[in-house]
Scaffold this active site. Sequence first.
Site, short mmCIF file in Angstrom:
data_model
loop_
_atom_site.label_atom_id
_atom_site.label_comp_id
_atom_site.label_asym_id
_atom_site.label_seq_id
_atom_site.Cartn_x
_atom_site.Cartn_y
_atom_site.Cartn_z
CD GLU A 79 -4.93 -0.11 2.31
OE1 GLU A 79 -4.17 0.88 2.36
OE2 GLU A 79 -4.63 -1.18 1.76
CD GLU A 115 -3.32 1.64 -4.53
OE1 GLU A 115 -3.38 1.65 -3.28
OE2 GLU A 115 -3.10 0.61 -5.20
CD GLU A 124 -2.18 4.71 1.03
OE1 GLU A 124 -1.68 3.60 0.73
OE2 GLU A 124 -2.69 4.94 2.15
#
Length: 121
Positions: free
Chosen positions: A79, A72, A31
Amino acid sequence: MIERNKPSGMVRLLHAFGHSMRGFVGVYQHEAAFRQELLLAVILVPLGIYLGHNGIERALLIGSVLFVLVVEILNSSIEAVVDRIGLERHELSGLAKDLGSAAVFLSLTMVAITWGLVLLG
């Protein structure tokens, strides 16, 4: 309810620590947004320690930055689950990803507001 032989005590804590470390490595490797926010944290956390006049101010400055990393990680997990289910476009999959993104945006907004109020107040 089926009882499984789950580890307990220190063994459970060691397993949990291992899972957490794999999570940190995974989010760091996969990420880019997390890496950017981590760089921001590396700069802002020491700055928050320096600029905060007392424990409460330091906690607000540092906590708001660490909160961005937490959000996050949660966004990245959303996701990952959506992508695991399927890569085809679906309205609910897009909504889930957009909601995670909105949460990250709000957490970054919280950093700006918190730092502004503490440092200018």
